[in-house]
Scaffold this motif. Structure first.
Motif, PDB file in Angstrom:
ATOM      1  N   TRP A  70       0.801  -1.217   0.000  1.00 45.48           N
ATOM      2  CA  TRP A  70       0.000   0.000   0.000  1.00 45.48           C
ATOM      3  C   TRP A  70       0.835   1.270   0.000  1.00 45.48           C
ATOM      4  O   TRP A  70       0.527   2.225  -0.718  1.00 45.48           O
ATOM      5  N   ASP A  71       1.894   1.292   0.797  1.00 40.64           N
ATOM      6  CA  ASP A  71       2.619   2.555   0.970  1.00 40.64           C
ATOM      7  C   ASP A  71       3.365   3.007  -0.285  1.00 40.64           C
ATOM      8  O   ASP A  71       3.772   4.164  -0.379  1.00 40.64           O
ATOM      9  N   SER A  72       3.535   2.123  -1.267  1.00 38.16           N
ATOM     10  CA  SER A  72       4.221   2.523  -2.503  1.00 38.16           C
ATOM     11  C   SER A  72       3.339   2.340  -3.733  1.00 38.16           C
ATOM     12  O   SER A  72       3.831   2.328  -4.866  1.00 38.16           O
ATOM     13  N   ILE A  73       2.040   2.227  -3.537  1.00 41.13           N
ATOM     14  CA  ILE A  73       1.166   1.895  -4.666  1.00 41.13           C
ATOM     15  C   ILE A  73       1.039   3.043  -5.660  1.00 41.13           C
ATOM     16  O   ILE A  73       1.008   2.817  -6.878  1.00 41.13           O
ATOM     17  N   ILE A  74       1.007   4.289  -5.195  1.00 44.87           N
ATOM     18  CA  ILE A  74       0.963   5.416  -6.128  1.00 44.87           C
ATOM     19  C   ILE A  74       2.313   5.663  -6.786  1.00 44.87           C
ATOM     20  O   ILE A  74       2.374   5.849  -8.004  1.00 44.87           O
ATOM     21  N   PRO A  75       3.428   5.680  -6.050  1.00 47.08           N
ATOM     22  CA  PRO A  75       4.720   5.840  -6.730  1.00 47.08           C
ATOM     23  C   PRO A  75       4.951   4.817  -7.845  1.00 47.08           C
ATOM     24  O   PRO A  75       5.504   5.152  -8.899  1.00 47.08           O
ATOM     25  N   ASN A  76       4.523   3.586  -7.634  1.00 40.18           N
ATOM     26  CA  ASN A  76       4.729   2.575  -8.670  1.00 40.18           C
ATOM     27  C   ASN A  76       3.799   2.765  -9.866  1.00 40.18           C
ATOM     28  O   ASN A  76       4.144   2.374 -10.986  1.00 40.18           O
ATOM     29  N   LEU A  77       2.638   3.363  -9.660  1.00 39.30           N
ATOM     30  CA  LEU A  77       1.801   3.739 -10.794  1.00 39.30           C
ATOM     31  C   LEU A  77       2.490   4.817 -11.618  1.00 39.30           C
ATOM     32  O   LEU A  77       2.621   4.709 -12.839  1.00 39.30           O
ATOM     33  N   VAL A  78       2.935   5.862 -10.945  1.00 32.57           N
ATOM     34  CA  VAL A  78       3.543   6.994 -11.630  1.00 32.57           C
ATOM     35  C   VAL A  78       4.828   6.588 -12.358  1.00 32.57           C
ATOM     36  O   VAL A  78       5.121   7.078 -13.456  1.00 32.57           O
ATOM     37  N   SER A  79       5.581   5.663 -11.781  1.00 32.82           N
ATOM     38  CA  SER A  79       6.844   5.236 -12.401  1.00 32.82           C
ATOM     39  C   SER A  79       6.643   4.219 -13.512  1.00 32.82           C
ATOM     40  O   SER A  79       7.603   3.834 -14.177  1.00 32.82           O
ATOM     41  N   GLY A  80       5.402   3.778 -13.741  1.00 31.48           N
ATOM     42  CA  GLY A  80       5.117   2.926 -14.878  1.00 31.48           C
ATOM     43  C   GLY A  80       5.133   1.441 -14.618  1.00 31.48           C
ATOM     44  O   GLY A  80       5.092   0.644 -15.562  1.00 31.48           O
ATOM     45  N   ASN A  81       5.157   1.022 -13.360  1.00 32.62           N
ATOM     46  CA  ASN A  81       5.157  -0.411 -13.070  1.00 32.62           C
ATOM     47  C   ASN A  81       3.796  -1.057 -13.330  1.00 32.62           C
ATOM     48  O   ASN A  81       3.698  -2.276 -13.432  1.00 32.62           O
ATOM     49  N   ALA A  84      -2.872   1.351 -13.803  1.00 32.72           N
ATOM     50  CA  ALA A  84      -4.054   1.794 -13.071  1.00 32.72           C
ATOM     51  C   ALA A  84      -4.009   1.199 -11.677  1.00 32.72           C
ATOM     52  O   ALA A  84      -3.277   0.235 -11.414  1.00 32.72           O
ATOM     53  N   ILE A  85      -4.782   1.789 -10.770  1.00 32.13           N
ATOM     54  CA  ILE A  85      -4.901   1.288  -9.401  1.00 32.13           C
ATOM     55  C   ILE A  85      -6.375   1.055  -9.101  1.00 32.13           C
ATOM     56  O   ILE A  85      -7.205   1.959  -9.276  1.00 32.13           O
ATOM     57  N   ALA A  86      -6.701  -0.166  -8.664  1.00 37.24           N
ATOM     58  CA  ALA A  86      -8.038  -0.463  -8.150  1.00 37.24           C
ATOM     59  C   ALA A  86      -7.828  -1.128  -6.805  1.00 37.24           C
ATOM     60  O   ALA A  86      -7.632  -2.336  -6.717  1.00 37.24           O
ATOM     61  N   GLY A 197     -12.278   5.577  -6.529  1.00 38.91           N
ATOM     62  CA  GLY A 197     -12.127   5.630  -7.978  1.00 38.91           C
ATOM     63  C   GLY A 197     -10.920   4.817  -8.419  1.00 38.91           C
ATOM     64  O   GLY A 197     -10.094   4.403  -7.607  1.00 38.91           O
ATOM     65  N   ILE A 198     -10.832   4.561  -9.701  1.00 39.37           N
ATOM     66  CA  ILE A 198      -9.640   3.922 -10.266  1.00 39.37           C
ATOM     67  C   ILE A 198      -8.597   4.993 -10.498  1.00 39.37           C
ATOM     68  O   ILE A 198      -8.870   6.015 -11.131  1.00 39.37           O
ATOM     69  N   GLY A 199      -7.401   4.785  -9.962  1.00 35.91           N
ATOM     70  CA  GLY A 199      -6.317   5.743 -10.105  1.00 35.91           C
ATOM     71  C   GLY A 199      -5.562   5.548 -11.413  1.00 35.91           C
ATOM     72  O   GLY A 199      -5.297   4.422 -11.828  1.00 35.91           O
ATOM     73  N   LEU A 200      -5.229   6.658 -12.059  1.00 41.94           N
ATOM     74  CA  LEU A 200      -4.537   6.629 -13.347  1.00 41.94           C
ATOM     75  C   LEU A 200      -3.477   7.715 -13.402  1.00 41.94           C
ATOM     76  O   LEU A 200      -3.551   8.700 -12.664  1.00 41.94           O
ATOM     77  N   ARG A 201      -2.500   7.554 -14.291  1.00 42.18           N
ATOM     78  CA  ARG A 201      -1.556   8.639 -14.503  1.00 42.18           C
ATOM     79  C   ARG A 201      -2.267   9.812 -15.182  1.00 42.18           C
ATOM     80  O   ARG A 201      -3.200   9.617 -15.975  1.00 42.18           O
ATOM     81  N   GLU A 202      -1.823  11.024 -14.881  1.00 42.09           N
ATOM     82  CA  GLU A 202      -2.443  12.214 -15.456  1.00 42.09           C
ATOM     83  C   GLU A 202      -2.398  12.193 -16.979  1.00 42.09           C
ATOM     84  O   GLU A 202      -3.290  12.731 -17.646  1.00 42.09           O
ATOM     85  N   SER A 203      -1.384  11.567 -17.548  1.00 38.49           N
ATOM     86  CA  SER A 203      -1.216  11.568 -19.000  1.00 38.49           C
ATOM     87  C   SER A 203      -2.135  10.592 -19.713  1.00 38.49           C
ATOM     88  O   SER A 203      -2.319  10.678 -20.935  1.00 38.49           O
ATOM     89  N   ASP A 204      -2.742   9.663 -19.005  1.00 39.09           N
ATOM     90  CA  ASP A 204      -3.519   8.598 -19.639  1.00 39.09           C
ATOM     91  C   ASP A 204      -4.979   8.997 -19.830  1.00 39.09           C
ATOM     92  O   ASP A 204      -5.907   8.351 -19.320  1.00 39.09           O
TER      93      ASP A 204
END
Length: 239
Positions: A70-81, A84-86, A197-204
């Motif tokens: 959980w504590d790194s779930i957004i950083p790993n989305l942003v870095s492209g791993n 999306a996050i659900a 909500g489902i989390g996404l990168r701003e560019s997507d």
């Protein structure tokens, strides 16, 4: 619907759009039933998974699941791993500054305190999962905050005497309190967040449009209500 606190970590956006990829990879925690968990078949399961799988089917996306702490779930989305996050993630203004969200697929949910006895939670030792806005709320309330890596550990802290109470999503705590005769809910519920909500990168942006359209159709034809009733019986589907 867990609420992640971004803190002061600086995150950089990655190039490219997930919607243009052959496979959309979706990150989840897999440790927060009934939103997301690992079932007896060692597969991700829960409300988040059912919703996102239906979104992928309606949007004609090939999706794969990835589990992430959980504590790194957004950083790993942003870095492209993953793309999306659900993960029972509440939409918050702070989080929305770093990533984007689809429309909500679960309404704002109350958080609740649980402990062994009725106490004044504002002067107690209160456990919460680290990097959540429940933890922030406790810290700002005047209570003594103790943080743990997982929600189960925060509940265990109450049972073993490390904390007087735990603050977590009420949907997570209800089955735990119902099954443990020693635990009781304390005081009033606390409303935090703006729904899941489902989390996404701003560019997507293209991926967001596809997922939003799928979610809207699920609300219109009753599929969302069906999934809510499956995982949260009695939940009002109108949100």
């Amino acid at each position: 619907m867990k609420k992640l606190l971004l803190g002061t970590v600086l995150l950089t956006a990655t190039a490219g759009m997930a919607a243009a990829q052959d496979v959309v990879r979706i990150g989840t925690e897999g440790a927060y039933p009934p939103y997301n968990f690992i079932n007896d078949a060692n597969e991700v399961d829960g409300y988040d998974i059912d919703v996102a799988n239906e979104v992928c089917a309606r949007a004609e996306l090939t999706c794969e699941w990835v589990t992430n702490d959980w504590d790194s779930i957004i950083p790993n989305l942003v870095s492209g791993n993953y793309d999306a996050i659900a993960a029972g993630m509440s939409i918050t203004d702070e989080r929305d500054e770093v990533i984007d969200f689809t429309q909500a697929y679960y309404p704002p949910d109350p958080s609740a305190y649980a402990g062994l006895d009725e106490i004044d939670v504002t002067s107690a030792v209160v456990a919460a999962q680290a990097a959540t806005i429940q933890a922030t709320h406790v810290a700002e309330s005047g209570a003594t905050l103790v943080e743990f890596a997982t929600p189960d550990e925060s509940v265990a802290a109450v049972r073993n005497g490390e904390a007087d109470a735990v603050l977590a999503d009420k949907g997570f705590l209800v089955p735990i309190v119902e099954e443990d005769p020693d635990l009781v809910f304390i005081g009033e519920d606390v409303m935090l967040g703006k729904g899941i909500g489902i989390g996404l990168r701003e560019s997507d942006t293209e991926l967001k449009e596809k997922m939003d359209a799928a979610l809207a159709s699920m609300k219109e034809d009753g599929k969302m209500a069906e999934l809510l009733e499956k995982w949260f019986p009695g939940m009002d589907p109108d949100f």
